[in-house]
Design a protein around this motif. Structure first.
Motif, short mmCIF file in Angstrom:
data_model
loop_
_atom_site.label_atom_id
_atom_site.label_comp_id
_atom_site.label_asym_id
_atom_site.label_seq_id
_atom_site.Cartn_x
_atom_site.Cartn_y
_atom_site.Cartn_z
N ASP A 1 -9.85 4.15 1.79
CA ASP A 1 -8.87 4.37 2.83
C ASP A 1 -8.17 5.80 2.29
O ASP A 1 -7.19 5.74 1.39
CB ASP A 1 -7.67 3.47 2.90
N ASP B 1 -6.44 7.62 3.52
CA ASP B 1 -4.77 7.68 4.13
C ASP B 1 -3.91 7.11 2.93
O ASP B 1 -2.69 6.88 3.05
CB ASP B 1 -4.61 7.18 5.38
N GLN B 2 -4.42 6.25 1.89
CA GLN B 2 -3.71 5.51 1.03
C GLN B 2 -4.10 6.28 -0.25
O GLN B 2 -5.03 5.96 -1.03
CB GLN B 2 -3.89 4.10 0.94
N ASN C 1 1.29 6.74 1.85
CA ASN C 1 0.37 6.20 2.68
C ASN C 1 0.61 6.52 4.17
O ASN C 1 1.98 6.75 4.48
CB ASN C 1 1.26 4.46 2.75
N THR D 1 -1.17 5.93 6.84
CA THR D 1 -2.09 5.08 7.71
C THR D 1 -1.86 5.26 9.25
O THR D 1 -0.80 5.09 9.45
CB THR D 1 -2.23 3.55 7.33
N ALA E 1 -0.21 2.46 11.76
CA ALA E 1 0.72 1.68 10.81
C ALA E 1 2.11 1.53 11.36
O ALA E 1 2.55 2.43 11.93
CB ALA E 1 0.37 2.02 9.33
N ASP F 1 4.75 4.40 6.39
CA ASP F 1 4.55 5.77 6.30
C ASP F 1 5.55 6.29 5.28
O ASP F 1 6.64 6.51 5.54
CB ASP F 1 4.81 6.22 7.62
#
Length: 543
Positions: free
Chosen positions: A306, A308-309, A335, A337, A340, A345
Motif C-alpha cells: 500500500d 499510501d502507507q 498514512n 489511504t 479512510a 490520515d
C-alpha cells in the motif's frame, strides 16, 4: 549419507508425534524468556565469512583451509569434505566464539526465519539430528559451487474458545466485544521458506504462507486469520562492505522488544512490508535503516504494498557495556489511504530508546519510552503523545521451580482535547505480548501496573502468570482494542483487571504444545454484559 539418514529419520519422527521437533527459541506466548527482554534481534543472518566454503572437487578430499591449533582452540586437524554439511574449520571458530551448549538445534529458529542460524551443522563435533537438519546448508551446483540452500518452515495449529470477545454475527454491532458472544474456531498456518546463500556477499530469501480458519457459523473471521497463499518475504541481500548489507524486496521487520515493530507472530497471517533496508554492524553498534510500505493482507488475492502507507526509520543498538544494552530509534509512519476515516490520515514521527540488563544478585531491569510528534492531518491537529514502560525483575534462584518475578508499569498517553492530539499510536507492535492476551487494550490511553511470574518446574515445562490492572490516562478518551472493540463511556478511568495463565510443554527440540486461559474483569469504563473469557491450545512444529 548423513544428510539422507538425518532427513529420513527426522521425517519419520515428525509423524510419530512424540519426536516431532519443538521450537525452544523465544515463543510468542512466552516472549523473550517470559518478559526478560532479550537484545534487539538483528534481522539478517550474519555473514559466514569466517567459515571456509565448500571445497570438494573429488570424493572425500581434504579441505584447503588452515590447520587448527588443538592446544589453543580445542580443535583437531583439517576437516574432510563429503559430509554434505560443509567443511572448513568450524570447530575452531565455534570454540573461539563460545559454542552453544546442550541441544544446539533448539535455538536455530528466530523470530523471523531469515535470521535462522544453522551454523552448528558445520561443526564436525555436532552429533545431533533434528527434524529438517538434512535440508539445511545443502550445496548448490557441483559440491556447492553456487553456494548453499536452506529449505524449511513451520506448521502451526491453534484452537480458540472465546466468550465475550465479539466477532459474532448474532450481536449488534456484529464484532463488538463485552457482549454475550461464544465462538470456537481452529486456526491453521503453514510457512515454507528457501534461503539461497550464493556466497558470503549475496543471498536470496523467499518465504510463503498459507493460513486458514475453521469456525462455527456465527464467527466473523478477523483480518489476521486468513491468507490462503501469499509471500511474507521475497528479497535479496548484497553485502557491499564488511560492515554494510543492502536488502531490497518484501521483508518482515522485528526490532527490540517488539513494542513498536513486529511481524506479529500471534496473528495467523503475520505482518510484512516492502522496500529497502541498510544493515550496518561494527564493533558494539548495529544500525538498521529502512524505507518500506506496509503490505495489508487480502485473503483471496495476492497481497500488494500500500503506497499510501509508508513506514521508515532507523533502529540502532549499542552493546558495549557488560550489564546493559541500549536501543535508540526513530520511526516515521505516513498514512494517506484514500477514503479512510479522517483519524487515519496522519504523518507521525516517533523518537524512542530502551535500556535493559542486569544489576547483580539476580536483579533485572528494563526501561523503554518514546515521544511521538507529527500531524493528524485528517483531524487538523498536531500530534503530541508518548509512552513509557519500566520493569524491575528478580530471579529467585534459591527457590524451587526457578521463579522469576517482574513488576512492570506501562503508560501510554490518551487524548485530553487540549488543542493537540495526544493519543499514542502504537505503530506495528506485537500487541498481544503486552497488556493482556485477551487483546482488549492497545498501547494507547493506558495506565497499567502489572506483575509477571514465570517458573520452570521441569526441563520441558514452562509456566507463566501475568496480572494487569488496566486504567486510562484520559477518562474522556477510549482505549482502542487490538483484537476487538468494546463500547466505552467517557466518564471513567477504570478499564478492568486481567489474569493470564500459560503452560508450555516442549515436546522435542522443535515442537511444543501450550495451553492458555485468560479472564478480564471489566471495569466501570466498559459498557457491556459479559466479562471476556479466553481459552486456547496450540501445537507448533518447526522444520
Amino acid at each position: 549419507m548423513r544428510v539422507i539418514l538425518c532427513t529420513a529419520l527426522g521425517t519419520a519422527l515428525a509423524f510419530s508425534w512424540g519426536a516431532t521437533g519443538a521450537d525452544a527459541q523465544e515463543s510468542l506466548f512466552m516472549p523473550n524468556g517470559y518478559g526478560v527482554s532479550s537484545p534487539a534481534v538483528m534481522t539478517h543472518s550474519e555473514s559466514d565469512s569466517e567459515w571456509v566454503s565448500f571445497c570438494c572437487e573429488a570424493e572425500e578430499p581434504a579441505c584447503d583451509c588452515p590447520s587448527c591449533d588443538a592446544s589453543a582452540d580445542g580443535c583437531g586437524d583439517e576437516i574432510g569434505c563429503g559430509s554434505g554439511v560443509g567443511c572448513g574449520c568450524p570447530a575452531c571458530v565455534a570454540a573461539k566464539k563460545g559454542a552453544a551448549k546442550g541441544n544446539r538445534c533448539a535455538q536455530s529458529h528466530a523470530g523471523v526465519f531469515y535470521a535462522n542460524d544453522f551454523s552448528y551443522l558445520k561443526d564436525p563435533k555436532y552429533q545431533g539430528c533434528c527434524l529438517g537438519d538434512g535440508l539445511k546448508l545443502m550445496p548448490v551446483g557441483n559440491c556447492g559451487r553456487f553456494g548453499t540452500l536452506d529449505i524449511g518452515g513451520q506448521y502451526r495449529l491453534r484452537y480458540h474458545h472465546e466468550r465475550g470477545m465479539g466477532r459474532s454475527s448474532t450481536t449488534a454491532p456484529p464484532n463488538q466485544g463485552f457482549l454475550d458472544t461464544d465462538n470456537d474456531f481452529l486456526l491453521s498456518r503453514l510457512r515454507l521458506y528457501g534461503n539461497w546463500k550464493v556466497n558470503d556477499n549475496v543471498r536470496v530469501f523467499v518465504e510463503g504462507i498459507a493460513a486458514d480458519v475453521s469456525a462455527n457459523d456465527t464467527y466473523n473471521p478477523r483480518a489476521i486469520d486468513e491468507n490462503y497463499a501469499d509471500l511474507l518475504n521475497a528479497f535479496f541481500d548484497a553485502k557491499l562492505t564488511d560492515e554494510f548489507t543492502l536488502r531490497v524486496g518484501r521483508q518482515e521487520l522485528l526490532f527490540g522488544a517488539q513494542r513498536t515493530v513486529s511481524p506479529l507472530d500471534w496473528a495467523n497471517t503475520r505482518r510484512t512490508f516492502e522496500g529497502i533496508r541498510g544493515l550496518y554492524k561494527s564493533g558494539d553498534w548495529t544500525i538498521d535503516g529502512f524505507y518500506t510500505n506496509f503490505v495489508p493482507v487480502v485473503p483471496d488475492k495476492f497481497d500488494e504494498a500500500d503506497y499510501d502507507q509508508s513506514f521508515y526509520g532507523v533502529y540502532s543498538t549499542y552493546a558495549g557495556y557488560e550489564k546493559a544494552t541500549f536501543d535508540f530509534y526513530y520511526l516515521g509512519y505516513d498514512n494517506q489511504t484514500v477514503g479512510a476515516p479522517v483519524a487515519t490520515d496522519f504523518s507521525l514521527h516517533t523518537f524512542g530508546s530502551r535500556v535493559w540488563g542486569t544489576a547483580g544478585d539476580g536483579w533485572l531491569y528494563e526501561v523503554e519510552g518514546a515521544y511521538q510528534g507529527g500531524r493528524q492531518s485528517g483531524l487538523g491537529l498536531d500530534q503530541s503523545a508518548g509512552f513509557i514502560t519500566t520493569g524491575l525483575g528478580h530471579k529467585l534462584d534459591n527457590m524451587a521451580w526457578d521463579p522469576t518475578l517482574w513488576f512492570y508499569f506501562d503508560y501510554a498517553s490518551g487524548d485530553h482535547g487540549d488543542g493537540s492530539y495526544n493519543r499514542y499510536n502504537q505503530l506495528f507492535p506485537l500487541a498481544h505480548k503486552y497488556l493482556g492476551f485477551i487483546d482488549a487494550a492497545a498501547r494507547s490511553n493506558i495506565i497499567s501496573p502489572n506483575v509477571l511470574l514465570t517458573m520452570k518446574p521441569q526441563a520441558k515445562w514452562d509456566l507463566l502468570m501475568w496480572y494487569y490492572y488496566l486504567g486510562t490516562d484520559s477518562a474522556t478518551d477510549v482505549v482502542p482494542g487490538v483484537g476487538f472493540a468494546g463500547a466505552q463511556n467517557t466518564t471513567s478511568t477504570d478499564f478492568g483487571n486481567e489474569l493470564d495463565l500459560i503452560a508450555k510443554y516442549s515436546m522435542t527440540a522443535r515442537s511444543n504444545i501450550l495451553f492458555g486461559c485468560s479472564h478480564l474483569w471489566a471495569g466501570s469504563k466498559i459498557i457491556g454484559t459479559t466479562d471476556p473469557d479466553f481459552f486456547y491450545t496450540q501445537w507448533e512444529l518447526n522444520f
